[in-house]
Design a protein around this motif. Structure first.
Motif, PDB file in Angstrom:
ATOM      1  N   SER B   3      15.063  72.435  12.063  1.00  0.00           N
ATOM      2  CA  SER B   3      15.833  72.057  10.888  1.00  0.00           C
ATOM      3  C   SER B   3      17.247  71.643  11.286  1.00  0.00           C
ATOM      4  O   SER B   3      17.819  70.697  10.760  1.00  0.00           O
ATOM      5  CB  SER B   3      15.840  73.240   9.924  1.00  0.00           C
ATOM      6  OG  SER B   3      17.004  73.268   9.179  1.00  0.00           O
ATOM      7  N   GLU B   4      17.800  72.372  12.275  1.00  0.00           N
ATOM      8  CA  GLU B   4      19.135  72.042  12.771  1.00  0.00           C
ATOM      9  C   GLU B   4      19.155  70.633  13.380  1.00  0.00           C
ATOM     10  O   GLU B   4      20.052  69.839  13.121  1.00  0.00           O
ATOM     11  CB  GLU B   4      19.540  73.095  13.809  1.00  0.00           C
ATOM     12  CG  GLU B   4      20.879  72.854  14.455  1.00  0.00           C
ATOM     13  CD  GLU B   4      22.021  72.868  13.458  1.00  0.00           C
ATOM     14  OE1 GLU B   4      21.906  73.597  12.453  1.00  0.00           O
ATOM     15  OE2 GLU B   4      22.997  72.144  13.664  1.00  0.00           O
ATOM     16  N   LYS B   6      17.106  68.294  12.726  1.00  0.00           N
ATOM     17  CA  LYS B   6      16.861  67.324  11.678  1.00  0.00           C
ATOM     18  C   LYS B   6      18.178  66.975  10.974  1.00  0.00           C
ATOM     19  O   LYS B   6      18.463  65.820  10.705  1.00  0.00           O
ATOM     20  CB  LYS B   6      15.854  67.904  10.680  1.00  0.00           C
ATOM     21  CG  LYS B   6      15.209  66.856   9.814  1.00  0.00           C
ATOM     22  CD  LYS B   6      14.053  67.461   9.043  1.00  0.00           C
ATOM     23  CE  LYS B   6      13.765  66.652   7.800  1.00  0.00           C
ATOM     24  NZ  LYS B   6      12.860  67.354   6.895  1.00  0.00           N
ATOM     25  N   VAL B   7      18.958  68.021  10.699  1.00  0.00           N
ATOM     26  CA  VAL B   7      20.254  67.778  10.056  1.00  0.00           C
ATOM     27  C   VAL B   7      21.112  66.890  10.953  1.00  0.00           C
ATOM     28  O   VAL B   7      21.722  65.923  10.510  1.00  0.00           O
ATOM     29  CB  VAL B   7      20.982  69.108   9.760  1.00  0.00           C
ATOM     30  CG1 VAL B   7      22.409  68.836   9.294  1.00  0.00           C
ATOM     31  CG2 VAL B   7      20.236  69.895   8.707  1.00  0.00           C
ATOM     32  N   THR B  10      19.768  63.322  11.142  1.00  0.00           N
ATOM     33  CA  THR B  10      19.736  62.532   9.911  1.00  0.00           C
ATOM     34  C   THR B  10      21.102  61.896   9.711  1.00  0.00           C
ATOM     35  O   THR B  10      21.272  61.001   8.909  1.00  0.00           O
ATOM     36  CB  THR B  10      19.492  63.409   8.664  1.00  0.00           C
ATOM     37  OG1 THR B  10      18.708  64.509   9.006  1.00  0.00           O
ATOM     38  CG2 THR B  10      18.843  62.636   7.550  1.00  0.00           C
ATOM     39  N   ARG B  11      22.060  62.439  10.428  1.00  0.00           N
ATOM     40  CA  ARG B  11      23.421  61.980  10.244  1.00  0.00           C
ATOM     41  C   ARG B  11      23.642  60.661  10.926  1.00  0.00           C
ATOM     42  O   ARG B  11      23.325  60.487  12.092  1.00  0.00           O
ATOM     43  CB  ARG B  11      24.367  62.998  10.863  1.00  0.00           C
ATOM     44  CG  ARG B  11      25.103  63.752   9.839  1.00  0.00           C
ATOM     45  CD  ARG B  11      26.166  64.547  10.472  1.00  0.00           C
ATOM     46  NE  ARG B  11      27.375  64.263   9.743  1.00  0.00           N
ATOM     47  CZ  ARG B  11      28.371  65.114   9.654  1.00  0.00           C
ATOM     48  NH1 ARG B  11      28.328  66.242  10.291  1.00  0.00           N
ATOM     49  NH2 ARG B  11      29.423  64.813   8.949  1.00  0.00           N
ATOM     50  N   GLU B  86      30.006  73.161   8.683  1.00  0.00           N
ATOM     51  CA  GLU B  86      29.262  73.866   7.629  1.00  0.00           C
ATOM     52  C   GLU B  86      30.238  74.564   6.682  1.00  0.00           C
ATOM     53  O   GLU B  86      30.040  74.581   5.469  1.00  0.00           O
ATOM     54  CB  GLU B  86      28.323  74.916   8.239  1.00  0.00           C
ATOM     55  CG  GLU B  86      27.285  74.361   9.202  1.00  0.00           C
ATOM     56  CD  GLU B  86      26.055  73.796   8.495  1.00  0.00           C
ATOM     57  OE1 GLU B  86      26.012  73.816   7.257  1.00  0.00           O
ATOM     58  OE2 GLU B  86      25.137  73.326   9.193  1.00  0.00           O
ATOM     59  N   THR B  91      28.305  74.695   2.991  1.00  0.00           N
ATOM     60  CA  THR B  91      26.905  75.058   3.232  1.00  0.00           C
ATOM     61  C   THR B  91      26.799  76.333   4.067  1.00  0.00           C
ATOM     62  O   THR B  91      25.762  76.987   4.055  1.00  0.00           O
ATOM     63  CB  THR B  91      26.167  73.922   3.952  1.00  0.00           C
ATOM     64  OG1 THR B  91      27.031  73.401   4.964  1.00  0.00           O
ATOM     65  CG2 THR B  91      25.830  72.814   2.986  1.00  0.00           C
ATOM     66  N   LEU B  95      23.844  79.061   3.885  1.00  0.00           N
ATOM     67  CA  LEU B  95      23.004  79.405   5.044  1.00  0.00           C
ATOM     68  C   LEU B  95      23.002  80.918   5.243  1.00  0.00           C
ATOM     69  O   LEU B  95      21.956  81.529   5.479  1.00  0.00           O
ATOM     70  CB  LEU B  95      23.525  78.718   6.302  1.00  0.00           C
ATOM     71  CG  LEU B  95      23.314  77.211   6.409  1.00  0.00           C
ATOM     72  CD1 LEU B  95      24.017  76.667   7.640  1.00  0.00           C
ATOM     73  CD2 LEU B  95      21.822  76.889   6.457  1.00  0.00           C
ATOM     74  N   VAL B 100      20.436  83.595   7.004  1.00  0.00           N
ATOM     75  CA  VAL B 100      20.320  83.434   8.445  1.00  0.00           C
ATOM     76  C   VAL B 100      21.342  84.390   9.050  1.00  0.00           C
ATOM     77  O   VAL B 100      22.460  84.504   8.560  1.00  0.00           O
ATOM     78  CB  VAL B 100      20.578  81.971   8.861  1.00  0.00           C
ATOM     79  CG1 VAL B 100      21.926  81.475   8.424  1.00  0.00           C
ATOM     80  CG2 VAL B 100      20.447  81.798  10.366  1.00  0.00           C
ATOM     81  N   ARG B 104      22.099  84.441  15.065  1.00  0.00           N
ATOM     82  CA  ARG B 104      21.081  83.409  15.171  1.00  0.00           C
ATOM     83  C   ARG B 104      21.661  82.040  14.838  1.00  0.00           C
ATOM     84  O   ARG B 104      21.354  81.042  15.478  1.00  0.00           O
ATOM     85  CB  ARG B 104      19.924  83.749  14.220  1.00  0.00           C
ATOM     86  CG  ARG B 104      18.812  82.743  14.273  1.00  0.00           C
ATOM     87  CD  ARG B 104      17.538  83.267  13.661  1.00  0.00           C
ATOM     88  NE  ARG B 104      16.611  82.172  13.484  1.00  0.00           N
ATOM     89  CZ  ARG B 104      16.335  81.625  12.317  1.00  0.00           C
ATOM     90  NH1 ARG B 104      16.908  82.098  11.219  1.00  0.00           N
ATOM     91  NH2 ARG B 104      15.500  80.632  12.219  1.00  0.00           N
ATOM     92  N   LYS B 109      22.977  76.733  16.551  1.00  0.00           N
ATOM     93  CA  LYS B 109      24.006  75.699  16.581  1.00  0.00           C
ATOM     94  C   LYS B 109      24.297  75.275  18.023  1.00  0.00           C
ATOM     95  O   LYS B 109      24.448  74.100  18.325  1.00  0.00           O
ATOM     96  CB  LYS B 109      25.292  76.225  15.936  1.00  0.00           C
ATOM     97  CG  LYS B 109      25.248  76.208  14.424  1.00  0.00           C
ATOM     98  CD  LYS B 109      25.346  74.786  13.945  1.00  0.00           C
ATOM     99  CE  LYS B 109      25.265  74.684  12.439  1.00  0.00           C
ATOM    100  NZ  LYS B 109      25.184  73.281  12.010  1.00  0.00           N
TER     101      LYS B 109
END
Lengths: 314, 266
Positions: B3-4, B6-7, B10-11, B86, B91, B95, B100, B104, B109
């Motif tokens: 997911s990290e 992906k974020v 996506t940028r 973040e 966000t 998170l 989370v 972790r 990160k």
């Protein structure tokens, strides 16, 4: 009954100091399980700071917190999956779609089920009416849509408690109505809802219980009915024959009467039988053009408590 | 973790930086191609004259050019953004209540920035190899030690250089992660990391501070040239790895110490 007994949230002597200033000055909150609990106070009275401590985002300077029977911050990781929250406005990655934002947030929890993820995300989007905008990037969302996406984020998992900080902020009247209806329907499912707001009308419409905060302290707490009874109910009567009406009221034990033109206004018991009084008046040939009980306005009571308007920053 | 990534990917910014990294060897190769006659051996940046003789050198030369400023710049952007970004978006609070764990979050990160470093260095080497191969002759590569290796082995060396550079960035990325926990303004954190890398490189050039040099995270940055010898000289490569891991341990611990006790007020 739930495993945590009667209280979904309990704090004892909860305090948060920033340097010398106490943002939260030793509050004791008791939020009954299953209630819709309004957390009312002017902006800057310490509501959001309290919420941050409840969720373990900020550390309490003093005091204890119990959330759904779990001690905070020690058992934070155990309780957070059961708690959905909206804290100080929604926050998302603007360059990602609403749907992908929710997927991201859900994957952040290592224990959330990845197999049901997409399904849960879609259901949450559906619930807040964002299905059609799910694939749009968040930077194209209006404030109201972001707010609803924030609510969807709080609903990604079955929750026992929702902590909603100003959930209708920035919404248009239509959106506000929708969010309030959503909150009602969630409450009817038995989820405890802790709702902070600076809007009295919102709390009055939605909540069964309320705590009023002022300058870091709780100045009133209890069920809405308890707080309402703190004010004085008034009888308002409009008649042609003022003097005769006054005599009848006096006979009924209502002595303090203020007369303005054809109107009589007097303090009465909140349970008084208005219909019976009306019959008496009519029996005495007094023509009544208006008769009603006016319950105390919570607004007046709360403004008395907080000592200032609700939009005033401390 | 997925997911990290992906974020991150996506940028648009991530892609822009990777594109910029790829442009370095491409521009270098083009410039050398257009002015091929004028470069005397030994003039300009090291290896520059070799590019015309063998296109496969483009990547190495570009890496030398990118190492002091451009590559650290992109690393500073990515690592400075980790927590501060973040926090700035808000966000971070969502998170953390997802929930989370804070440890972790830092690990994920950090691994994210490391992935970016790996992708970035490989992009640079690959873009170098491709642009060099298009514009210049390609053949067996003559190493700095004078030995000649065949093309497949040359590709192996390229991969090693990319890996080595990624390792070289580990300390700086950890520093960036730590600085990123100190602020909610990502640009501030990015600038801080970049300044640190600049200061470290300057200190490394002051002979009076020779005792300090081997402790600076930039000290071994250019030593990837050792990979271009036969046999590969492992001495400085190993020292670099140990040094970088030391930085990761220190700044990772500091970052955790900071984030674990921090009130998230953004």
């Amino acid at each position: 009954m739930t495993t945590y007994g009667q209280l979904a949230i309990e704090t004892v002597g909860l305090e948060k100091a920033f340097g010398d200033q106490k943002a939260v000055a030793g509050i004791t909150l008791r939020v009954p399980a299953g209630s819709v609990f309004g957390f009312l106070g002017p902006n800057g009275s310490g509501k959001t700071t309290t919420i941050r401590m409840l969720l373990g985002l900020a550390e309490a300077t003093k005091g204890e917190i119990n959330l759904l029977g779990y001690s905070i911050p020690k058992q934070l990781a155990d309780v957070l999956p059961k708690v959905g929250a909206l804290v100080e406005g929604p926050a998302f990655y603007p360059y990602m779609s609403g749907r992908n934002n929710l997927i991201r947030m859900d994957s952040a929890d290592r224990n959330s089920n990845s197999r049901t993820r997409e399904q849960r995300v879609d259901a949450a989007l559906e619930r807040v009416g964002l299905s059609n905008a799910a694939k749009k990037k968040v930077h194209a969302y209006s404030l109201g849509m972001k707010q609803r996406l924030g609510l969807a984020n709080a609903l990604l998992k079955p929750r026992e408690l929702l902590i909603l900080d100003e959930p209708t902020n920035g919404l248009d009247p239509q959106g506000t109505r929708e969010v309030r209806n959503l909150i009602r329907s969630l409450a009817s499912e038995g989820i405890t809802i802790f709702l902070s707001s600076h809007l009295l009308s919102e709390i009055e419409q939605l909540c069964s219980h309320v705590a009023v905060m002022r300058a870091g302290e709780i100045v009133a707490q209890g069920s809405m009915n308890e707080l309402r009874s703190n004010g004085q109910t008034r009888l308002i009567l409009e008649v042609d024959q003022v003097a005769e009406a006054k005599a009848i009221l006096k006979a009924a034990g209502i002595s303090k009467t203020k007369i303005i033109g054809r109107k009589l206004i007097c303090s009465v018991d909140s349970e008084m039988d208005v219909a019976k009084l009306n019959q008496e008046l009519v029996a005495k040939k007094i023509s009544v053009s208006e008769i009603r009980l006016e319950h105390p306005s919570l607004e007046e009571y709360f403004v008395d408590l907080t000592g200032e308007g609700f939009e005033v920053v401390r | 973790m997925l997911s990290e990534l992906k974020v991150m990917f996506t940028r648009r910014r991530t892609w822009a930086m990777l594109a910029a990294i790829a442009m370095i060897p491409i521009l270098l190769a083009t410039a050398v191609y257009l002015s091929a006659d004028q470069i005397a051996p030994g003039e300009g940046p090291p290896f520059l004259d070799r590019v015309t003789q063998n296109g496969l050198f483009t990547g190495f030369t570009a890496m030398l050019l990118a190492m002091p400023l451009f590559l650290p710049l992109t690393m500073a952007v990515v690592s400075g953004d980790t927590i501060a970004g973040e926090a700035g978006l808000g966000t971070l609070r969502y998170l953390l209540i997802a929930p989370v764990g804070r440890a972790r979050l830092l690990v994920v990160k950090y691994l994210g920035t490391l992935t970016f470093a790996l992708v970035g260095t490989f992009v640079l080497m690959i873009a170098g190899a491709i642009s060099g191969a298009i514009l210049f002759p390609v053949g067996p590569v003559t190493l700095l030690s004078g030995d000649v290796i065949q093309i497949p082995e040359a590709f192996g060396r390229m991969a090693l250089v990319a890996l080595y550079t990624t390792v070289s960035m580990m300390g700086m990325l950890a520093l960036g992660l730590f600085i990123s926990t100190l602020t909610t303004i990502p640009v501030g954190a990015m600038t801080g990391v970049l300044v640190a890398s600049g200061v470290s490189q300057i200190l490394d050039n002051l002979p009076q501070l020779a005792w300090l040099h081997e402790w600076l995270f930039t000290h071994y940055w250019l030593d990837f040239a050792d990979i271009l010898r036969q046999p590969v000289e492992l001495g400085s490569l190993g020292s670099n790895l140990i040094l970088q891991l030391g930085y990761v341990a220190v700044f990772g611990a500091l970052a955790y110490g900071r984030l674990a006790s921090k009130d998230i007020l953004s």
